[in-house]
Scaffold this active site. Sequence first.
Site, PDB file in Angstrom:
ATOM      1  N   ASP A  42       0.795  -1.237   0.000  1.00  0.00           N
ATOM      2  CA  ASP A  42       0.000   0.000   0.000  1.00  0.00           C
ATOM      3  C   ASP A  42       0.829   1.290   0.000  1.00  0.00           C
ATOM      4  OD1 ASP A  42      -1.788  -2.007   0.528  1.00  0.00           O
ATOM      5  OD2 ASP A  42      -2.463  -1.206   2.451  1.00  0.00           O
ATOM      6  N   GLU A 215     -10.581  -1.643   4.271  1.00  0.00           N
ATOM      7  CA  GLU A 215      -9.263  -1.125   4.588  1.00  0.00           C
ATOM      8  C   GLU A 215      -9.034   0.215   3.893  1.00  0.00           C
ATOM      9  OE1 GLU A 215      -6.411  -4.930   5.305  1.00  0.00           O
ATOM     10  OE2 GLU A 215      -6.761  -4.463   3.198  1.00  0.00           O
TER      11      GLU A 215
END
Length: 503
Positions: A42, A215
């Site tokens: 990420d 998320e």
Amino acid sequence: MKRVAFLCACITAVSASTIAHAQTEPFRPLFHFTPARHWMNDPNGMVFYEGEWHLFYQYNPFGDKWGHMSWGHAVSRDLVRWEHLPLALAEEDGTMIFSGSAVVDWKNTSGLGTNGKPPLVAIYTGHREGRQDQRLAFSNDRGRTWTKVPVPVLDLRLADFRDPKVFWHAATSRWVMTVALPTEQKVRFYTSPNLKQWTFVSDFGPAGATGGAWECPDLFALPVEGGGTKWVLIVSINPGGVAGGSGTQYFTGEFDGTRFVADTGVTDARWADYGADFYAGVSWSDVPKSDGRRVWLGWMSNWLYAQDVPTSPWRSAMTVPRVLTLRRTPDGLRLVQQPVAELEKLRRASPLRFAGGTFAAAARWLASHKDLPPMLDVDMRFTGVSGKAPFSVHVQTAADERTSLSVDPASNRLTLDRTHSGRTAFHRDFSLRHDAPLRIVDGALRLRLLLDASSLEVFALGGETVLTDLIFPSAGGRSLSIASDGAMPTVKSITIHAMRTPQ
């Protein structure tokens, strides 16, 4: 005729310049961000400060699979050329550094700044077995070194509570944190006067897609084409993405500094990207008003197979940075994404151009240019698409190897097929077709294709429909073709830019 021959010579020369790269690391992108070595996932802590775009990212300093999560770090002055910097936040004392954000604390509300200058403050999730909490780190030297605040600033004693995105809400003069409760499919909002003490104010969810963990939330106001603004809430989900595995959805609505209320009727998932390889999309904080853009990027992979992709000594890339807006459509507001204009600096001079004509004439023109370089920026414009038979655009990478993009005007669908795109056997879920809705307006369709060494990003209708897929084709030249089995649209134009490596 001489002009066409000259253009071919220019583009073929570019292909030759990539031979060394292709032999040593054939799948490393040239105009997408990658770590020099090891594992990345990420994007984190994205913030603009003193002329630099900061990109932090989930990083394993010790290997090419997930583990030992820390924050890698790079900066850019133009969103194209990236300078790798030392590890910013390292795993320490059994606590990994999970995803989060960073802000410029302009008013020094945290008291962490020195010498009258605002600090950069990172807000991240500290992870240890069975426990996640929110923590701070700060920098007073333009992000070159970081000091961790030793005590968590928000701890609910939960196993799954992560990925804080923080911004300053000017209307209420306080900080807002958007953070995920993954297993509850909720986003929680907190406020703070100083980044240190946080007060719960509301929850959002479950809503949209709820088939996996929520998320990496993000929340921001976006301009609507033609006037007005709306708030957009980003929520990534894994599994449960539109193309299988991980994906990124969004909601439009209103936010008053306390509560996000989705627009009436927004119950189904809206997807930011219909390909398999866009996840954890998050935007930059503190972009100056003189710029005015909301820019984001995502992790260009999928949790289904990210640890198995055939790259070495690195794993994973980011998408190109994209500018976000909203568009009014008959089905409501839709997120629109366009590659940042800075990317055009990488286009080489003298592109190939087809000035327009019949579908058959365009097909013959493409067939005459068979040795294109692996890295391309392609713009294709069609008219008279409505009422016509399905047609396809193929990226040929070897005799029996191609990636196909199919347009079906009758069903208003766009399909990316990587079944025969190259190496696919490393994971059973990689070789799939990915469908997206396609709105055709007045019979016109524009497709922009960004093709790098191991990826294809497709922007249709000016970025209203986007698909991002990894591909792992054979090294060497590329060719493009178009095909149809029935009534064919007119090709208004084709422009093919060879892309160069950022210098």
